[in-house]
Enzyme design. Structure first.
Site, short mmCIF file in Angstrom:
data_model
loop_
_atom_site.label_atom_id
_atom_site.label_comp_id
_atom_site.label_asym_id
_atom_site.label_seq_id
_atom_site.Cartn_x
_atom_site.Cartn_y
_atom_site.Cartn_z
N PRO A 1 49.50 48.16 32.97
CA PRO A 1 50.02 46.76 33.45
C PRO A 1 51.13 46.61 33.76
O PRO A 1 51.47 45.45 34.03
CB PRO A 1 49.72 46.17 32.11
CG PRO A 1 49.58 47.17 31.01
CD PRO A 1 49.25 48.52 31.58
N TYR B 1 56.61 43.84 43.61
CA TYR B 1 56.07 43.15 42.48
C TYR B 1 55.44 41.84 43.16
O TYR B 1 54.44 41.23 42.60
CB TYR B 1 57.15 42.44 41.73
CG TYR B 1 56.99 42.21 40.29
CD1 TYR B 1 56.88 42.94 39.27
CD2 TYR B 1 56.83 40.82 40.20
CE1 TYR B 1 56.57 42.42 38.11
CE2 TYR B 1 56.49 40.12 38.99
CZ TYR B 1 56.47 41.07 37.45
OH TYR B 1 55.86 40.88 36.64
N TYR C 1 61.76 42.68 31.40
CA TYR C 1 61.13 43.96 31.27
C TYR C 1 62.48 44.87 30.75
O TYR C 1 63.37 44.87 31.18
CB TYR C 1 60.83 44.42 32.73
CG TYR C 1 59.53 44.04 33.43
CD1 TYR C 1 59.43 42.66 34.02
CD2 TYR C 1 58.42 44.76 33.11
CE1 TYR C 1 58.41 42.26 34.59
CE2 TYR C 1 57.23 44.20 33.63
CZ TYR C 1 57.28 42.96 34.33
OH TYR C 1 56.22 42.36 34.82
N LYS D 1 49.64 44.82 38.43
CA LYS D 1 48.97 44.66 39.99
C LYS D 1 47.30 44.74 39.66
O LYS D 1 46.81 44.55 40.57
CB LYS D 1 49.48 46.21 40.14
CG LYS D 1 50.55 46.45 40.87
CD LYS D 1 50.39 45.79 42.52
CE LYS D 1 51.86 45.29 42.88
NZ LYS D 1 52.18 43.74 42.58
N HIS E 1 57.50 31.70 39.51
CA HIS E 1 58.70 32.51 39.07
C HIS E 1 59.35 33.35 40.30
O HIS E 1 58.64 33.93 41.04
CB HIS E 1 58.33 33.71 38.35
CG HIS E 1 58.04 33.02 36.71
ND1 HIS E 1 58.41 33.61 35.73
CD2 HIS E 1 57.91 31.92 36.41
CE1 HIS E 1 58.15 32.76 34.61
NE2 HIS E 1 57.74 31.78 34.93
C1 LIG Z 1 41.76 44.34 27.63
C2 LIG Z 1 42.66 44.34 29.03
C3 LIG Z 1 43.73 43.69 29.08
C4 LIG Z 1 44.49 43.66 30.38
N1 LIG Z 1 45.67 43.06 30.29
C5 LIG Z 1 46.21 43.17 31.60
C6 LIG Z 1 47.61 42.60 31.29
O1 LIG Z 1 48.32 42.06 30.43
N2 LIG Z 1 48.29 42.49 32.82
C7 LIG Z 1 47.71 43.24 33.72
O2 LIG Z 1 48.59 43.14 35.10
N3 LIG Z 1 46.53 43.58 33.57
C8 LIG Z 1 45.76 43.56 32.74
N4 LIG Z 1 44.53 44.10 32.78
C9 LIG Z 1 43.96 44.26 33.95
C10 LIG Z 1 43.11 43.16 34.79
O3 LIG Z 1 42.67 42.40 33.75
C11 LIG Z 1 42.26 43.78 35.49
O4 LIG Z 1 42.77 44.49 36.45
C12 LIG Z 1 41.36 42.73 36.22
O5 LIG Z 1 40.25 42.06 35.26
C13 LIG Z 1 40.53 43.33 37.39
O6 LIG Z 1 39.20 42.71 37.66
P1 LIG Z 1 37.82 42.91 38.07
O7 LIG Z 1 37.00 41.57 38.29
O8 LIG Z 1 38.00 44.08 38.87
O9 LIG Z 1 37.06 43.59 36.43
P2 LIG Z 1 36.93 42.83 35.22
O10 LIG Z 1 37.90 41.71 34.81
O11 LIG Z 1 37.03 43.66 33.97
O12 LIG Z 1 35.30 42.32 35.27
C14 LIG Z 1 34.43 42.87 35.30
C15 LIG Z 1 33.22 42.07 34.89
O13 LIG Z 1 32.12 42.89 34.90
C16 LIG Z 1 31.32 42.62 33.82
N5 LIG Z 1 30.52 43.85 33.69
C17 LIG Z 1 30.63 45.14 33.29
N6 LIG Z 1 29.52 45.85 33.53
C18 LIG Z 1 28.48 45.01 33.63
C19 LIG Z 1 27.08 45.32 33.64
N7 LIG Z 1 26.59 46.64 33.61
N8 LIG Z 1 26.26 44.07 34.17
C20 LIG Z 1 26.82 42.99 34.39
N9 LIG Z 1 28.16 42.66 34.17
C21 LIG Z 1 28.89 43.76 33.93
C22 LIG Z 1 32.23 42.40 32.61
O14 LIG Z 1 31.44 41.58 31.77
C23 LIG Z 1 33.43 41.88 33.43
O15 LIG Z 1 33.26 40.29 33.20
C24 LIG Z 1 43.85 44.13 31.56
C25 LIG Z 1 42.48 44.66 31.37
C26 LIG Z 1 41.91 44.61 30.20
C27 LIG Z 1 40.55 45.53 30.42
#
Ligand SMILES: Cc1cc2nc3c(=O)[nH]c(=O)nc-3n(C[C@H](O)[C@H](O)[C@H](O)COP(=O)(O)OP(=O)(O)OC[C@H]3O[C@@H](n4cnc5c(N)ncnc54)[C@H](O)[C@@H]3O)c2cc1C
Length: 393
Positions: A295, A387, A206, A299, A78
């Site tokens: 969200p 963005y 938006y 970011k 996009h």
């Molecule tokens: C419900 C939800 C919806 C979202 N929607 C959007 C959106 O629409 N737009 C947007 O920009 N961002 C969104 N976000 C934010 C974005 O998805 C996150 O910023 C992104 O997933 C961050 O990645 P991460 O790998 O740091 O963490 P995560 O993706 O949360 O991954 C962490 C992983 O660690 C695992 N874990 C946790 N604790 C333990 C443990 N004790 N032992 C073993 N494994 C563990 C979990 O199962 C998970 O798989 C959303 C977040 C959530 C929670």
């Protein structure tokens, strides 16, 4: 109870989200072995709907997956978004303003690609293993103490431990304390839907309206993702499908939405958070374990990728050259971008949503702010730069 099994690796990574999997991939490319554990099943990880926008730098990092990265082939580039208010749309043309773009490619598809690449490389990735706690952070042999799905105790000893375990991180306990950091709560949330319908627009919209904010997004030619501002405590099942479409439509005046059956609904609460510390000794935090953003600026996943890019270089220096300077500088380097991401996410959120306490002054000032952006090339350029993502360090 049987005695724990102990395994040894160079980097123990808690969490197979975008942050943990991308880090393990970059480390493998540098010849550094790691073990990744996640408490969830592969099926659950590959089917949970979350973020959907990849910055250009994130896509470039994923290019390293080779044939396994489908961001450029299945995802859609996009080159702009529409900001909509007072019933009129204003295009922010990223390609013209900053020569960069974003890719619409859902997070669970990124995770499928990362998992496929990791397993194809014969690397150690363990599902349904829950980290209980981390020890030895100030020694040169930190460890993760975990429990497998069948109740076995597992100890992973490593040269370095990374908490990529999301917003409820257990690794944060030893780095900064689980709940210490900088917080901001918001008085609204997003009601998200997935529906079977053709796209209502070619690019993301938006939209600010007197009834609140809406985001009109896309997934594929037949499936669409949309959100509208709601009360954080709303029951997702309290609306009929028709009511949901009406709630969305009223927030996008002047642009008719294409309706279709809604097959998923969820409420996404908003919070800004930055942990007070990102590293202690030989344990570091990346992604949502270190920070969360609302969200609106898309970011979350992109900041996770940016942290990983910084930490990967630091770990390469530490583990291949015995040079600690990168690890020592990790928090300071990562925090510069994290706070820029926080600022952008907060700004987009406050500019586009209507606070429950907003009065006429607030609403009129908000429109002045939106005009300041769309009627000025400088204003549009800031939005486009942030963005599409600042270049990775
Ligand atoms: C419900 C939800 C919806 C979202 N929607 C959007 C959106 O629409 N737009 C947007 O920009 N961002 C969104 N976000 C934010 C974005 O998805 C996150 O910023 C992104 O997933 C961050 O990645 P991460 O790998 O740091 O963490 P995560 O993706 O949360 O991954 C962490 C992983 O660690 C695992 N874990 C946790 N604790 C333990 C443990 N004790 N032992 C073993 N494994 C563990 C979990 O199962 C998970 O798989 C959303 C977040 C959530 C929670």
């Amino acid at each position: 109870m049987s005695s724990p099994t102990t395994v040894r690796t160079r980097v123990a990574i808690i969490g197979a989200g975008p942050a943990g999997l991308l880090l393990s991939h970059l480390l493998a490319e540098s010849g550094i072995e790691s073990i990744v554990i996640d408490q969830r099943t592969r099926e659950d990880i590959e089917h949970t709907i979350r973020a959907g926008i990849l910055e250009q730098g994130t896509v470039e990092l994923l290019d390293g997956l080779g044939e396994h990265s489908r961001a450029r082939t299945v995802g859609q580039r996009h080159d702009g978004i529409e900001l909509r208010f007072e019933g009129e749309g204003h295009r922010i043309d990223f390609a013209d303003l900053v020569g960069r773009g974003v890719w619409l490619y859902p997070q669970h598809e990124v995770l499928k690609d990362l998992i496929a690449a990791r397993l194809a490389g014969g690397q150690d990735l363990r599902f349904e293993v829950t980290a209980d706690h981390v020890e030895g952070e100030t020694t040169d042999r930190p460890s993760v103490h975990a429990t497998t799905a069948d109740g076995e105790q597992l100890i992973i000893e490593a040269d370095f431990v990374v908490g990529a375990d999301g917003s409820r991180s257990v690794a944060r306990e030893v780095v900064s304390g689980r709940r210490t950091g900088h917080f901001r709560e918001y008085p609204f949330a997003w009601f998200g839907i997935l529906c079977d319908a053709p796209p209502s627009a070619d690019e993301l919209i938006y939209s600010n309206s007197p009834d609140g904010f809406a985001l009109i997004s896309q997934r594929s030619p037949d499936v669409q993702r949309m959100y509208f501002q709601c009360d954080p405590d709303v029951d997702p099942n309290s609306f009929s499908e028709e009511q949901l479409w009406d709630e969305l439509q009223v927030r996008v005046p002047g642009h008719e939405l294409k309706r279709g059956p809604i097959f998923q609904r969820d409420v996404l609460r908003f919070r800004s958070f930055v942990a007070s510390e990102l590293r202690k000794g030989r344990v570091a935090l990346v992604g949502d374990a270190a920070h969360t953003v609302p969200p609106t600026g898309a970011k979350g996943m992109n900041l996770a990728a940016a942290d990983v890019s910084v930490l990967h270089k630091a770990l390469r220096s530490l583990l291949l050259e015995n040079d600690e300077s990168g690890v020592d500088a990790y928090a300071e380097t990562a925090l510069k971008r994290i706070w820029k991401g926080q600022q952008f996410s907060y700004w987009m959120t406050s500019m586009l949503h209507v606070a429950p306490t907003a009065d006429d002054f607030d609403r009129l000032r908000q429109r002045g702010e939106l005009r300041t952006v769309v009627e000025s090339r400088a204003g549009q350029t800031y939005l486009a730069e942030a963005y599409t993502g600042w270049p990775l360090a």
